[in-house]
Scaffold this active site. Structure first.
Site, short mmCIF file in Angstrom:
data_model
loop_
_atom_site.label_atom_id
_atom_site.label_comp_id
_atom_site.label_asym_id
_atom_site.label_seq_id
_atom_site.Cartn_x
_atom_site.Cartn_y
_atom_site.Cartn_z
CG HIS A 60 -1.81 -1.23 1.27
ND1 HIS A 60 -3.10 -1.31 0.75
CD2 HIS A 60 -1.57 -2.35 1.83
CE1 HIS A 60 -3.60 -2.44 0.91
NE2 HIS A 60 -2.61 -3.29 1.43
CG LEU A 61 3.35 2.35 -2.92
CD1 LEU A 61 3.96 2.31 -4.42
CD2 LEU A 61 4.44 2.09 -2.03
CG ASN A 92 -6.59 0.20 0.38
OD1 ASN A 92 -5.25 0.27 -0.22
ND2 ASN A 92 -6.41 -0.27 1.48
CG ASN A 276 -8.46 -7.33 8.56
OD1 ASN A 276 -8.47 -8.43 9.14
ND2 ASN A 276 -9.19 -6.41 8.03
CG ASP A 303 -0.95 -6.69 3.78
OD1 ASP A 303 -1.42 -5.59 3.04
OD2 ASP A 303 -1.70 -7.20 4.41
#
Ligand code: DOR
Length: 422
Positions: A60-61, A92, A276, A303
């Protein structure tokens, strides 16, 4: 511009061999034996492994929209520090990457500010709402390598079937975040002994396993390529194993923290352990290691989920979920898998290089050291013992449960397309 990496141990598809590697114009020009390259800049790699650059299928960047947590500049620097030369970033963001314009923005920012390759993953459904499908064909032309609503599952099985059917037409893998929100039921850690002791609401493992099973069945029905994100339970790995044996096109990843940390780490209520899916038990860790060994789990993905300290500095149940993982992934995996002899260095590195490259068919990246390939190369000191200090992270996200832990194995230099970025 020539760089000669001398006296290292090359990690090649044929195994390990001592030898030199010559980089010329951003590509691997020659490798093996003793090379002499006149005016080349020499990098002495004695005692080091010369590996293909690590490849992360899942990070996730945060750009666009959450630049206070991470952006492409800081995230790709964190990648380089961790030994990664290619990263695939999840959708996201804000706005969600569900249109060509957001994909193009990410590509443009990556070209301008990134130091390693960035491959965007688009959302499978618009706004990640689990309803209307995204324009996967146009998105593929814009450069996405997979579709995913990662961060949440697609709860409606009928909708997931359509996602798979549509994605298959464009040759795109569907990456699923397996989690049934109703079964999670507000759980904030693994349901079991520790959730009871700590008085925190638990989430049953069946929340993950039931969705993995459902999606494997849908992949079989549609002939789609399902890639299961962050498998964290023994049962989840077992379901993947069974469907692979039936010839279903399913691939799977786990993340470094599920191979090392357990729900016992939640004692003390450190919100950096909140992730999560949640950290599971010793038995799950052992089963995941077994699943890596027998090929059920194809690859390791970080992740990487950086958060601002204000998102974590609160009571456990309210804190954001996620671990900043790019800078600890190699050390955690080396310590958990190579040091105890569960995997050889070559086996581990294959799960972090060639395997991920082939799962997403990453354009221009093979994850192998071969003459003619781009010089994406990571030098690893397998003996290096180091202590994780989150304050040193290039990532804006200092949220790691490994802060202060001693690890073995570390990237000491990273070349992306022949440019030294660590
Ligand atoms: O812990 C997590 N954090 N798991 C996810 O799947 C999403 C991620 C995030 O985006 O923060």
């Amino acid at each position: 511009m020539k760089i000669l990496i001398k006296n290292g141990t090359l990690i090649t598809p044929e195994g390990q061999q001592k030898g030199d590697l010559l980089i010329e114009s951003g590509k691997i020009a020659a490798m093996g034996g003793s090379l002499d390259a006149g005016n080349a800049e020499v990098h002495d790699a004695s005692g080091l492994l010369v590996s293909p650059g690590l490849i992360d299928l899942h990070c996730h960047l945060r750009e666009p929209g959450y630049e206070y947590k991470e952006d492409i500049a800081s995230g790709t620097r964190a990648a380089a520090r961790g030994g990664f030369t290619s990263v695939c970033c999840m959708a996201n963001t804000s706005p969600v990457n569900d249109t060509v314009s957001v994909t193009e923005l990410i590509n443009a920012k990556a070209r301008k500010n990134g130091v390693v390759r960035v491959f965007p993953i688009a959302a499978a459904t618009k706004g990640m709402k689990g309803e209307e499908l995204t324009e996967m064909g146009d998105l593929k032309e814009a450069g996405i390598v997979a579709v995913s609503d990662d961060g949440k599952s697609i709860p409606d099985a009928g909708r997931m079937r359509l996602v798979m059917s549509y994605a298959r037409h464009f040759g795109l893998p569907v990456v699923d975040h397996p989690e049934d929100p109703n079964l999670v039921g507000g759980g904030v850690m693994n349901e079991g002994y520790w959730s009871t002791v700590l008085g925190l609401r638990g989430a049953t493992r069946v929340a993950e396993e039931s969705v993995i099973a459902r999606n494997c069945m849908l992949a079989e029905l549609e002939g789609a390529h399902l890639h299961v994100a962050h498998v964290s339970t023994a049962g989840g790995a077992d379901i993947v194993r069974q469907f692979k044996a039936r010839g279903v096109r399913v691939t799977a990843e786990t993340a470094p923290h599920y191979l090392y940390a357990t729900d016992a780490w939640v004692e003390g209520y450190d919100t950096n352990t909140r992730v999560n899916p949640p950290l599971r038990t010793d038995e799950d860790v052992k089963a995941l290691v077994g699943a890596l060994k027998d090929g059920t789990i194809d690859c390791i993905a970080t992740d990487h989920a950086p958060h601002h300290k204000d998102d974590k500095n609160m009571e456990y149940a309210l804190a954001a979920t996620g671990i900043s993982g790019l800078e600890t992934a190699l050390g955690v995996c080396w310590t958990a898998l190579v040091v105890p002899g569960c995997l050889t260095p070559g086996q581990l590195l294959a799960k972090m290089t060639a395997a991920p490259a082939s799962i997403f068919s990453l354009p221009g990246v093979s994850g192998k050291l071969e003459p003619g390939q781009p010089a994406d190369i990571t030098l690893i000191d397998p003996e290096s013992e180091w202590t994780v200090d989150a304050a040193e992270f290039a990532s804006k996200g200092k949220n790691t449960p490994f802060h202060g832990k001693k690890l073995t194995g570390r990237a000491v230099a990273t070349y992306a397309a022949g440019v030294r970025v660590l």
